[in-house]
Design an enzyme around this catalytic site. Structure first.
Site, mmCIF file in Angstrom:
data_model
loop_
_atom_site.group_PDB
_atom_site.id
_atom_site.type_symbol
_atom_site.label_atom_id
_atom_site.label_comp_id
_atom_site.label_asym_id
_atom_site.label_seq_id
_atom_site.Cartn_x
_atom_site.Cartn_y
_atom_site.Cartn_z
ATOM 1 N N SER A 14 0.880 -1.163 0.000
ATOM 2 C CA SER A 14 0.000 0.000 0.000
ATOM 3 C C SER A 14 0.918 1.214 0.000
ATOM 4 C CB SER A 14 -0.856 -0.006 1.270
ATOM 5 O OG SER A 14 -1.220 1.321 1.601
ATOM 6 N N HIS A 39 -1.649 -2.432 -4.159
ATOM 7 C CA HIS A 39 -2.896 -2.194 -3.415
ATOM 8 C C HIS A 39 -3.048 -0.671 -3.331
ATOM 9 C CE1 HIS A 39 -5.794 -2.948 -0.049
ATOM 10 N NE2 HIS A 39 -5.290 -1.806 0.426
ATOM 11 N N ASP A 41 -5.127 2.587 -2.342
ATOM 12 C CA ASP A 41 -6.145 2.969 -1.359
ATOM 13 C C ASP A 41 -6.877 4.241 -1.787
ATOM 14 O OD1 ASP A 41 -5.801 1.036 0.874
ATOM 15 O OD2 ASP A 41 -3.751 1.816 0.861
ATOM 16 N N MET A 43 -9.838 6.847 -0.868
ATOM 17 C CA MET A 43 -10.647 7.320 0.271
ATOM 18 C C MET A 43 -11.423 8.556 -0.149
ATOM 19 S SD MET A 43 -7.970 6.911 3.382
ATOM 20 C CE MET A 43 -6.933 5.454 3.543
ATOM 21 N N HIS A 73 -8.527 -0.537 -3.437
ATOM 22 C CA HIS A 73 -9.206 -0.680 -2.145
ATOM 23 C C HIS A 73 -10.092 0.547 -1.986
ATOM 24 C CE1 HIS A 73 -8.952 -0.974 2.523
ATOM 25 N NE2 HIS A 73 -10.164 -1.168 2.047
ATOM 26 N N MET A 75 -12.370 2.685 -0.256
ATOM 27 C CA MET A 75 -12.952 3.092 1.037
ATOM 28 C C MET A 75 -13.848 4.290 0.775
ATOM 29 S SD MET A 75 -9.507 2.468 3.230
ATOM 30 C CE MET A 75 -8.473 2.532 1.778
ATOM 31 N N MET A 144 -10.054 -6.299 7.325
ATOM 32 C CA MET A 144 -9.253 -5.144 7.777
ATOM 33 C C MET A 144 -8.698 -5.414 9.169
ATOM 34 S SD MET A 144 -9.107 -2.879 5.390
ATOM 35 C CE MET A 144 -8.281 -1.561 6.309
ATOM 36 N N ASP A 178 -5.151 -6.316 5.802
ATOM 37 C CA ASP A 178 -4.706 -4.961 5.468
ATOM 38 C C ASP A 178 -4.760 -4.088 6.717
ATOM 39 O OD1 ASP A 178 -4.084 -2.562 4.213
ATOM 40 O OD2 ASP A 178 -6.081 -2.296 3.351
#
Ligand code: 5RP
Ligand code: FE2
Length: 231
Positions: A14, A39, A41, A43, A73, A75, A144, A178
């Protein structure tokens, strides 16, 4: 391209805590160190109290990293909304959160129609049983091990029984962990059956990420082999 079907260890960095002004070279450095996938992320400032980046950045990164498997990922609230833009940007897998949608099945369908693999994630407070109706529809379950939103948080070992619960029932499932995962916590993740490993700050800040990846992989592989012998 699938990740691994539960049969081998895959390690994905990440890049949340990397120098994001040099995103492509940081990603390349971690791939050159022996990572299996990236990976990434995403958000949205709603599902989690932080903002990162979206599909325009992924679209710019894709031509610089041909052939690299991108797991998004997500979120974000309403994950359905970004499925097509992410597919168009070159994402390979779209991992959304159970908590973020009222209709996981339609989100799963949409991701598949867009040609991506599907991951389904759960936050630390969420019971693992909620994913059971969807396991056969997805390619990976993400457990998670921190509350999502920030890199560099402390690993929550209390989440690991959820991994064991899934591994006891699904030998071939890709189970990803993760949050706070690195050389110091990998053993605990491996012994409960995690095989897809996200590691952020522990890798990004490691003086020898290649060695860290080799060491983590050998621990996970050891537990995979042990569990195959026990079958
Ligand atoms: O999804 C995440 C945070 O919400 C990140 O992937 C995760 O935190 C990885 O970073 P680190 O290994 O530093 O915890
Ligand atoms: Fe993540």
């Amino acid at each position: 391209m699938a990740l691994s079907n539960g049969c081998s260890c895959k390690i994905g960095p990440s890049i949340l805590n990397a120098d994001l002004s040099s995103l492509a070279s940081e990603c390349q450095r971690l791939m050159d160190s022996g990572s299996d996938y990236l990976h990434l992320d995403v958000m949205d400032g709603h599902f989690v109290p932080n903002l990162t980046f979206g599909h325009p950045i992924v679209k710019c990164l894709r031509p610089k990293m041909p052939g690299v498997f991108f797991e998004m990922h997500m979120m974000v609230e309403n994950p359905e909304r970004w499925v097509e833009p992410m597919a168009d940007a070159g994402a390979n897998m779209y991992t959304f959160h159970y908590e973020a949608t009222s209709d996981p099945v339609s989100c799963i369908r949409k991701i598949k129609e867009a040609g991506m693999k599907v991951g389904l994630g759960i936050n630390p407070p969420t019971d693992v049983e909620v994913v059971l109706p969807y396991v056969d529809m997805v390619d990976l379950i993400l457990v998670m091990t921190v509350n999502p939103g920030f890199g560099g948080q402390a690993f929550i070992a209390d989440c690991l029984p959820k991994v064991k619960y899934l591994r006891d029932r699904y030998k071939q499932l890709d189970i990803e962990v993760d949050g706070g995962v690195g050389p110091k916590t990998i053993q605990q993740c491996a012994e409960v059956g995690a095989n897809v490993i996200v590691s952020g700050s522990a890798l990004v800040k490691h003086e020898n990420p290649r060695k860290a990846i080799i060491d983590m992989r050998s621990i996970v592989d050891e537990y995979i082999q042990k569990s195959q012998l026990e079958r």
